[in-house]
Scaffold this motif. Structure first.
Motif, PDB file in Angstrom:
ATOM      1  N   UNK A 271       0.834  -1.201   0.000  1.00  0.00           N
ATOM      2  CA  UNK A 271       0.000   0.000   0.000  1.00  0.00           C
ATOM      3  C   UNK A 271       0.869   1.253   0.000  1.00  0.00           C
ATOM      4  N   UNK A 272       1.991   1.210   0.716  1.00  0.00           N
ATOM      5  CA  UNK A 272       2.920   2.343   0.697  1.00  0.00           C
ATOM      6  C   UNK A 272       3.491   2.539  -0.707  1.00  0.00           C
ATOM      7  N   UNK A 273       3.823   1.455  -1.386  1.00  0.00           N
ATOM      8  CA  UNK A 273       4.328   1.539  -2.762  1.00  0.00           C
ATOM      9  C   UNK A 273       3.266   2.154  -3.665  1.00  0.00           C
ATOM     10  N   UNK A 274       2.015   1.746  -3.490  1.00  0.00           N
ATOM     11  CA  UNK A 274       0.916   2.321  -4.281  1.00  0.00           C
ATOM     12  C   UNK A 274       0.791   3.817  -4.042  1.00  0.00           C
ATOM     13  N   UNK A 275       0.888   4.222  -2.791  1.00  0.00           N
ATOM     14  CA  UNK A 275       0.780   5.645  -2.459  1.00  0.00           C
ATOM     15  C   UNK A 275       1.883   6.449  -3.148  1.00  0.00           C
TER      16      UNK A 275
ATOM     17  N   UNK B 108      -5.555  11.599 -10.154  1.00  0.00           N
ATOM     18  CA  UNK B 108      -5.095  10.340  -9.571  1.00  0.00           C
ATOM     19  C   UNK B 108      -4.868  10.469  -8.079  1.00  0.00           C
ATOM     20  N   UNK B 109      -4.606  11.695  -7.622  1.00  0.00           N
ATOM     21  CA  UNK B 109      -4.377  11.897  -6.190  1.00  0.00           C
ATOM     22  C   UNK B 109      -5.623  11.612  -5.360  1.00  0.00           C
ATOM     23  N   UNK B 110      -6.778  11.548  -6.000  1.00  0.00           N
ATOM     24  CA  UNK B 110      -7.998  11.200  -5.275  1.00  0.00           C
ATOM     25  C   UNK B 110      -7.924   9.817  -4.663  1.00  0.00           C
ATOM     26  N   UNK B 111      -7.103   8.939  -5.240  1.00  0.00           N
ATOM     27  CA  UNK B 111      -6.955   7.586  -4.702  1.00  0.00           C
ATOM     28  C   UNK B 111      -6.159   7.575  -3.403  1.00  0.00           C
ATOM     29  N   UNK B 112      -5.506   8.688  -3.094  1.00  0.00           N
ATOM     30  CA  UNK B 112      -4.694   8.743  -1.885  1.00  0.00           C
ATOM     31  C   UNK B 112      -5.527   8.647  -0.611  1.00  0.00           C
ATOM     32  N   UNK B 113      -6.763   9.132  -0.656  1.00  0.00           N
ATOM     33  CA  UNK B 113      -7.597   9.104   0.552  1.00  0.00           C
ATOM     34  C   UNK B 113      -7.862   7.675   1.021  1.00  0.00           C
ATOM     35  N   UNK B 114      -8.465   6.802   0.197  1.00  0.00           N
ATOM     36  CA  UNK B 114      -8.686   5.423   0.672  1.00  0.00           C
ATOM     37  C   UNK B 114      -7.384   4.671   0.916  1.00  0.00           C
ATOM     38  N   UNK B 115      -6.372   4.905   0.085  1.00  0.00           N
ATOM     39  CA  UNK B 115      -5.096   4.221   0.278  1.00  0.00           C
ATOM     40  C   UNK B 115      -4.448   4.607   1.600  1.00  0.00           C
ATOM     41  N   UNK B 116      -4.528   5.875   1.967  1.00  0.00           N
ATOM     42  CA  UNK B 116      -3.929   6.341   3.216  1.00  0.00           C
ATOM     43  C   UNK B 116      -4.639   5.751   4.425  1.00  0.00           C
TER      44      UNK B 116
ATOM     45  N   UNK C 181      -6.186   2.862   4.534  1.00  0.00           N
ATOM     46  CA  UNK C 181      -5.770   1.459   4.604  1.00  0.00           C
ATOM     47  C   UNK C 181      -4.348   1.351   5.152  1.00  0.00           C
ATOM     48  N   UNK C 182      -3.446   2.209   4.682  1.00  0.00           N
ATOM     49  CA  UNK C 182      -2.046   2.135   5.107  1.00  0.00           C
ATOM     50  C   UNK C 182      -1.903   2.389   6.603  1.00  0.00           C
ATOM     51  N   UNK C 183      -2.536   3.428   7.108  1.00  0.00           N
ATOM     52  CA  UNK C 183      -2.430   3.760   8.532  1.00  0.00           C
ATOM     53  C   UNK C 183      -2.965   2.609   9.384  1.00  0.00           C
ATOM     54  N   UNK C 184      -4.097   2.041   8.979  1.00  0.00           N
ATOM     55  CA  UNK C 184      -4.686   0.939   9.740  1.00  0.00           C
ATOM     56  C   UNK C 184      -3.783  -0.287   9.736  1.00  0.00           C
TER      57      UNK C 184
END
Length: 252
Positions: free
Chosen positions: A113-117, A219-227, A229-232
């Motif tokens: 997930x960090x790589x995706x971010x 594409x930065x809109x995907x950062x919200x759900x990815x972030x 998930x990453x924090x959790x």
């Protein structure tokens, strides 16, 4: 004599044990957010990055075969590029998890997930005249790793980058629910797969709206759900489930 430190250590480990044996990376809501990201990627690449879907490769195989059938060999060979990126993603996501897990820091799922971010941030900075292939290949690669890494949501096989299986499973669950007169297990399964379809569409709608306003930076809109998930997942790895860092998610 009883060593209370040992007893407390065992009790603490039991308290941290994943619910019903499922890790945080297997929770349904994690899959739902990633499914939303999958829909986001699909609308993004189709809307403003070449009119293609990078979530899966079926279409590329068909297009390659059609081009070959028409004698357009150069065009046919082009489709080997996204296919190779997808193949590489599967290879990397299959080979890397165990060495990462042995470090006893974080799981591969979290690192992915960090790589995706990082990839999403980088794609947003690309100039608008950058060849579409850069975005397409990058998203092919990360979608493949995501699909191969997140396989089961609390024991239920699920994909996080495309809808075909969820649509099939929704149909199966409808028939079983009717035959059993609404047995809760089948109603639950129906809701799970239908929910995945809904969040995929929601992600695609969100992406389309942002693409119309922000172009490539959408594409930065995907950062919200990815972030989220990453924090959790990071908290689970470092605190809540650290004692189970070597436990393998179901389906692997």
């Amino acid at each position: 004599m009883c060593d209370w430190r040992e007893v407390n250590s065992v009790k603490e480990k039991d308290d941290l044990q994943p619910e019903k044996g499922y890790l945080e990376c297997e929770k349904w809501w994690i899959f739902a957010l990633l499914m939303m990201v999958g829909g986001f990627y699909g609308a993004y690449t189709y809307s403003i990055r070449g009119g293609v879907f990078c979530n899966a490769q079926t279409a590329n195989f068909v297009l390659m075969a059609m081009a070959a059938g028409q004698g357009k060999w150069q065009q046919a060979c082009y489709y080997l590029i996204p296919m190779s990126a997808y193949l590489l993603g599967a290879i990397v996501s299959e080979a890397v998890p165990k060495p990462i897990k042995r470090k006893h820091i974080i799981r591969w799922d979290t690192l992915l997930i960090l790589i995706e971010i990082i990839a999403v941030i980088a794609l947003g900075f690309l100039p608008e005249d950058t060849p579409f292939q850069v975005s397409q290949i990058t998203i092919n690669f990360i979608c493949s790793m995501q699909y191969n890494t997140f396989r089961q949501a609390q024991g239920v096989p699920m994909a996080t980058t495309f809808c075909t299986n969820h649509l099939r499973q929704t149909g199966v669950a409808i028939v079983k629910a009717v035959k059993t007169r609404g047995e809760p297990a089948h109603i639950k399964r129906l809701g799970e797969h239908a929910g995945m379809l809904a969040v995929f569409v929601l992600g695609a709608v969100f992406s389309t709206v942002l693409c119309g306003r922000w172009a490539g930076r959408a594409i930065w809109g995907a950062l919200l759900p990815l972030s989220i998930v990453f924090v959790d997942l990071l908290y689970a790895d470092l605190k809540k489930e650290h004692a189970y860092i070597e436990q393998t998610p179901h389906g692997h």
